[in-house]
Design a protein around this motif. Structure first.
Motif, PDB file in Angstrom:
ATOM      1  N   ILE A 146       0.840  -1.204   0.000  1.00 45.79           N
ATOM      2  CA  ILE A 146       0.000   0.000   0.000  1.00 45.79           C
ATOM      3  C   ILE A 146       0.878   1.259   0.000  1.00 45.79           C
ATOM      4  O   ILE A 146       0.604   2.221  -0.708  1.00 45.79           O
ATOM      5  CB  ILE A 146      -0.954  -0.006   1.214  1.00 45.79           C
ATOM      6  N   GLY A 147       1.949   1.210   0.774  1.00 44.97           N
ATOM      7  CA  GLY A 147       2.875   2.348   0.825  1.00 44.97           C
ATOM      8  C   GLY A 147       3.444   2.668  -0.551  1.00 44.97           C
ATOM      9  O   GLY A 147       3.575   3.841  -0.933  1.00 44.97           O
ATOM     10  N   ILE A 148       3.768   1.641  -1.317  1.00 47.79           N
ATOM     11  CA  ILE A 148       4.311   1.872  -2.659  1.00 47.79           C
ATOM     12  C   ILE A 148       3.226   2.477  -3.562  1.00 47.79           C
ATOM     13  O   ILE A 148       3.482   3.428  -4.308  1.00 47.79           O
ATOM     14  CB  ILE A 148       4.857   0.553  -3.261  1.00 47.79           C
ATOM     15  N   ILE A 149       2.013   1.933  -3.468  1.00 52.79           N
ATOM     16  CA  ILE A 149       0.928   2.415  -4.337  1.00 52.79           C
ATOM     17  C   ILE A 149       0.689   3.912  -4.110  1.00 52.79           C
ATOM     18  O   ILE A 149       0.447   4.664  -5.046  1.00 52.79           O
ATOM     19  CB  ILE A 149      -0.373   1.617  -4.076  1.00 52.79           C
ATOM     20  N   CYS A 150       0.798   4.350  -2.835  1.00 53.09           N
ATOM     21  CA  CYS A 150       0.467   5.759  -2.564  1.00 53.09           C
ATOM     22  C   CYS A 150       1.718   6.623  -2.401  1.00 53.09           C
ATOM     23  O   CYS A 150       1.608   7.770  -1.960  1.00 53.09           O
ATOM     24  CB  CYS A 150      -0.452   5.872  -1.355  1.00 53.09           C
ATOM     25  N   SER A 151       2.868   6.102  -2.737  1.00 48.34           N
ATOM     26  CA  SER A 151       4.134   6.860  -2.826  1.00 48.34           C
ATOM     27  C   SER A 151       4.840   7.104  -1.498  1.00 48.34           C
ATOM     28  O   SER A 151       5.814   7.842  -1.459  1.00 48.34           O
ATOM     29  CB  SER A 151       3.955   8.203  -3.546  1.00 48.34           C
ATOM     30  N   LEU A 152       4.415   6.464  -0.434  1.00 48.71           N
ATOM     31  CA  LEU A 152       5.114   6.663   0.839  1.00 48.71           C
ATOM     32  C   LEU A 152       6.300   5.715   0.981  1.00 48.71           C
ATOM     33  O   LEU A 152       7.153   5.885   1.845  1.00 48.71           O
ATOM     34  CB  LEU A 152       4.151   6.472   2.017  1.00 48.71           C
ATOM     35  N   VAL A 153       6.316   4.689   0.135  1.00 44.21           N
ATOM     36  CA  VAL A 153       7.441   3.738   0.134  1.00 44.21           C
ATOM     37  C   VAL A 153       7.955   3.660  -1.306  1.00 44.21           C
ATOM     38  O   VAL A 153       7.161   3.641  -2.250  1.00 44.21           O
ATOM     39  CB  VAL A 153       6.980   2.334   0.605  1.00 44.21           C
ATOM     40  N   ARG A 154       9.269   3.657  -1.455  1.00 42.58           N
ATOM     41  CA  ARG A 154       9.854   3.582  -2.801  1.00 42.58           C
ATOM     42  C   ARG A 154      10.080   2.131  -3.169  1.00 42.58           C
ATOM     43  O   ARG A 154      10.697   1.395  -2.412  1.00 42.58           O
ATOM     44  CB  ARG A 154      11.194   4.317  -2.832  1.00 42.58           C
ATOM     45  N   LYS A 155       9.595   1.748  -4.333  1.00 46.82           N
ATOM     46  CA  LYS A 155       9.759   0.355  -4.750  1.00 46.82           C
ATOM     47  C   LYS A 155      11.179   0.122  -5.255  1.00 46.82           C
ATOM     48  O   LYS A 155      11.849   1.060  -5.705  1.00 46.82           O
ATOM     49  CB  LYS A 155       8.737  -0.018  -5.816  1.00 46.82           C
ATOM     50  N   THR A 156      11.607  -1.127  -5.169  1.00 48.73           N
ATOM     51  CA  THR A 156      12.924  -1.489  -5.685  1.00 48.73           C
ATOM     52  C   THR A 156      12.798  -1.967  -7.134  1.00 48.73           C
ATOM     53  O   THR A 156      13.719  -1.831  -7.927  1.00 48.73           O
ATOM     54  CB  THR A 156      13.546  -2.619  -4.825  1.00 48.73           C
ATOM     55  N   GLY A 157      11.655  -2.543  -7.479  1.00 51.81           N
ATOM     56  CA  GLY A 157      11.455  -3.028  -8.844  1.00 51.81           C
ATOM     57  C   GLY A 157       9.984  -3.274  -9.108  1.00 51.81           C
ATOM     58  O   GLY A 157       9.156  -3.258  -8.205  1.00 51.81           O
ATOM     59  N   GLY A 158       9.673  -3.504 -10.406  1.00 51.13           N
ATOM     60  CA  GLY A 158       8.307  -3.806 -10.784  1.00 51.13           C
ATOM     61  C   GLY A 158       7.515  -2.560 -11.148  1.00 51.13           C
ATOM     62  O   GLY A 158       8.078  -1.455 -11.214  1.00 51.13           O
ATOM     63  N   SER A 159       6.233  -2.753 -11.405  1.00 48.52           N
ATOM     64  CA  SER A 159       5.423  -1.602 -11.815  1.00 48.52           C
ATOM     65  C   SER A 159       4.047  -1.627 -11.154  1.00 48.52           C
ATOM     66  O   SER A 159       3.544  -2.684 -10.768  1.00 48.52           O
ATOM     67  CB  SER A 159       5.266  -1.592 -13.337  1.00 48.52           C
ATOM     68  N   VAL A 160       3.475  -0.424 -11.042  1.00 46.75           N
ATOM     69  CA  VAL A 160       2.128  -0.262 -10.474  1.00 46.75           C
ATOM     70  C   VAL A 160       1.361   0.692 -11.394  1.00 46.75           C
ATOM     71  O   VAL A 160       1.877   1.758 -11.743  1.00 46.75           O
ATOM     72  CB  VAL A 160       2.187   0.361  -9.058  1.00 46.75           C
TER      73      VAL A 160
END
Lengths: 310, 258
Positions: free
Chosen positions: A48-62
């Motif tokens: 959820i954090g990645i989806i809403c930009s509070l967590v930075r993803k290391t790889g993949g796409s949303v």
């Protein structure tokens, strides 16, 4: 049809080396009421954090309604509302200001933001508290405040991270009714919860995440069909001294007024009641010992654990 | 991408919230600096100032007033943004901004202008109180307003960067206590650097606050220890550098995103 949320090979490794997501993929269709389940630390909040930009993803796409967050995060964010697990509003601001201000952050004119604030505070039973500082609210009110805030820009996709944690049963039921209503009106909802009864009542599709991997992604109906056995508690009218003869069913006497019976896939409850009736045992009520989804959830995680150690 | 109108709305919302915050807690934000500066006027300007005599061709009260106004603007701009943005981090309501489609530069602009607003309001009130002690005939009005505004922007930016790095409330008081206060006190607020030996004069010229205080004093009194043009160039360069640094930290999510 463009998915409301499309996650592909999503990975996250934190600076300390902990791999929270190991390349998960799943889609959520528009209009769905979707459950994202998993034990603590499974990777739900990271997702959820990645989806809403509070967590930075290391790889993949949303992608949110076809908009890749790497290409146009602003457009993607306009379609997204998030209710986080922990309270994240200023404790000293007034309820009305918190919600109306959030509208301004999405570029809404003040008059429209105030109109919507009134609408959602009324729908969520917080209108009387509009001039109260947020810190004075009860836990349940704070949760509803975060829902009102997340809805102010009327997102097409609403993600709720444990929205009913610590909320009493009556309030939880009223929140369910509210969420079902906005889902009926077209908002796609993704829910993480520890209350599996909540997921079973509200959601149509489900993804179960464990240790950063998706271990199941299907409809709740198909998932429940895979249930091989169910355990029921039968309440009997007259006190029993010993467990009656249950024939091919496994069972035990819980106390003098209740029996616990395991019904395997293929066995019929009619047979059980006939056998009990023949022995003069009258059943006045019955219920599942545990939530059905809970039993599946536990068995799926146990399987995943077993595969992981092999 | 947000349209200019929605960007303006987002900016105005942040700015309005900042103003609402410091006016809501006015006994903590607006009153203390006014009391402190009034005491400076009474003690340094009026009581001790009479014995000091002239400084830079003016009575000591006249000399010290522009510096004290600038000191109030600098410290209040800085502390407003530092405490507000750090509180937003601490209470996690900064996430309200981070999940919204607002560009980082708009978030920074909203907070910085909030800090500028408090700095200028405090500066205005201190000026009104100063008028009870001495007459102020502003020599260069536009220059005076420009330098006080730019100083407020610069120190609001500095407060914003402090808040990004801060991990505790202690961290937002360390810089004001150990850096900002010494620089301000040694920045020609209370004396002309002509009183110092050449070595200390040279060292003082490395202090950015000296340039702002003197540019402001030049605007009000028409005298300065330094070249005022350099003050403007220096402040502009520092504003550009701090704004760039702040944006860099925001875009990398420094202590804001995981």
């Amino acid at each position: 049809m463009t998915a409301a949320l499309s996650i592909s090979n999503l990975q996250k490794t934190y600076d300390n080396g902990f791999q929270a997501l190991k390349g998960i993929s799943f889609d959520v269709q528009p209009g769905d009421f979707f459950a994202l389940l998993g034990p603590n630390g499974a990777g739900k909040s990271t997702t959820i954090g990645i989806i809403c930009s509070l967590v930075r993803k290391t790889g993949g796409s949303v992608s949110i309604f076809g908009v890749d967050i790497d290409k146009d995060f602003a457009a993607a964010k306009q379609m997204l509302g998030v209710v986080p697990q922990e309270f994240n509003f200023s404790q000293f601001e007034k309820v009305f200001d918190i919600v109306a201000t959030q509208g301004g952050f999405y570029g809404m004119p003040r008059a429209l933001a105030e109109e919507r604030t009134e609408k959602y505070l009324k729908q969520l039973g917080l209108w009387d508290k509009r001039s109260t500082q947020a810190r004075m609210l009860s836990g349940g009110m704070k949760r509803r405040l975060m829902i009102a805030r997340a809805l102010i820009h009327e997102p097409k996709l609403l993600i709720l991270d444990e929205p009913t944690a610590g909320v009493d049963i009556e309030l939880r039921r009223s929140m369910w009714t509210f969420l079902e209503e906005i889902n009926r009106q077209g908002t796609t909802i993704i829910l993480t919860t520890h209350y599996l009864e909540e997921a079973e009542s509200l959601c149509r599709n489900i993804a179960i995440i464990d240790k950063g991997d998706i271990v199941e992604n299907t409809s709740i109906r198909s998932l429940l069909k895979t249930l091989n056995r169910e355990v029921f508690i039968l309440d009997v009218r007259d006190p029993l001294e010993a467990c009656p003869d249950l024939g091919g069913f496994d069972g035990r006497l819980v106390d003098e007024n209740s029996l616990e019976v395991t019904v395997e896939k293929g066995q019929s409850l009619n047979d059980l009641f006939t056998r009990l009736g023949e022995q003069g045992v009258a059943v006045v009520s019955m219920r599942n010992r545990a939530n059905r989804l809970e039993e599946l959830f536990v068995s799926l995680l146990a399987e995943a654990e077993k595969e992981g150690t092999e | 991408m947000m349209s200019p109108h929605t960007l303006w709305t987002a900016f105005a919302t942040i700015f309005r919230r900042e103003v609402r915050r410091f006016t809501r807690i006015w006994p903590q934000t607006l009153v203390p600096p006014v009391i402190t500066m009034s005491l400076y006027f009474v003690i340094f300007g009026s009581l001790i100032g009479r014995r000091i005599g002239e400084m830079g061709g003016f009575s000591y009260m006249e000399f010290v007033v522009p510096g004290l106004i600038m000191m109030a603007v600098i410290t209040n701009s800085y502390s407003n943004v530092a405490s507000s943005f750090y509180s937003a981090k601490f209470q996690r309501n900064v996430e309200e901004l981070l999940v919204a489609p607002i560009p980082n530069w708009v978030i920074m602009a909203g907070y910085v202008l909030g800090g500028v607003a408090r700095g200028l309001i405090v500066g205005f009130v201190v000026t009104v109180i100063a008028l009870l002690f001495t007459a102020l005939e502003v020599q260069h009005l536009a220059l005076t307003i420009a330098i006080v505004f730019m100083a407020a922007v610069l120190f609001s930016l500095a407060g914003f960067i402090n808040a990004i790095f801060a991990n505790s409330f202690d961290d937002i008081s360390i810089i004001p206590t150990f850096v900002l206060t010494p620089l301000t006190y040694l920045g020609g607020v209370f004396y002309s650097i002509e009183l110092l030996s050449p070595f200390w004069q040279g060292l003082s010229k490395l202090n950015p606050v000296l340039y702002m205080v003197n540019a402001f004093r030049y605007g009000v009194l028409g005298v300065s220890d330094i070249n005022v043009a350099w003050a403007f160039v220096g402040v502009l360069v520092f504003i550009a550098l701090l704004f760039g640094w702040g944006l860099h930290l925001m875009s990398h999510g420094k202590r804001l995103r995981h």
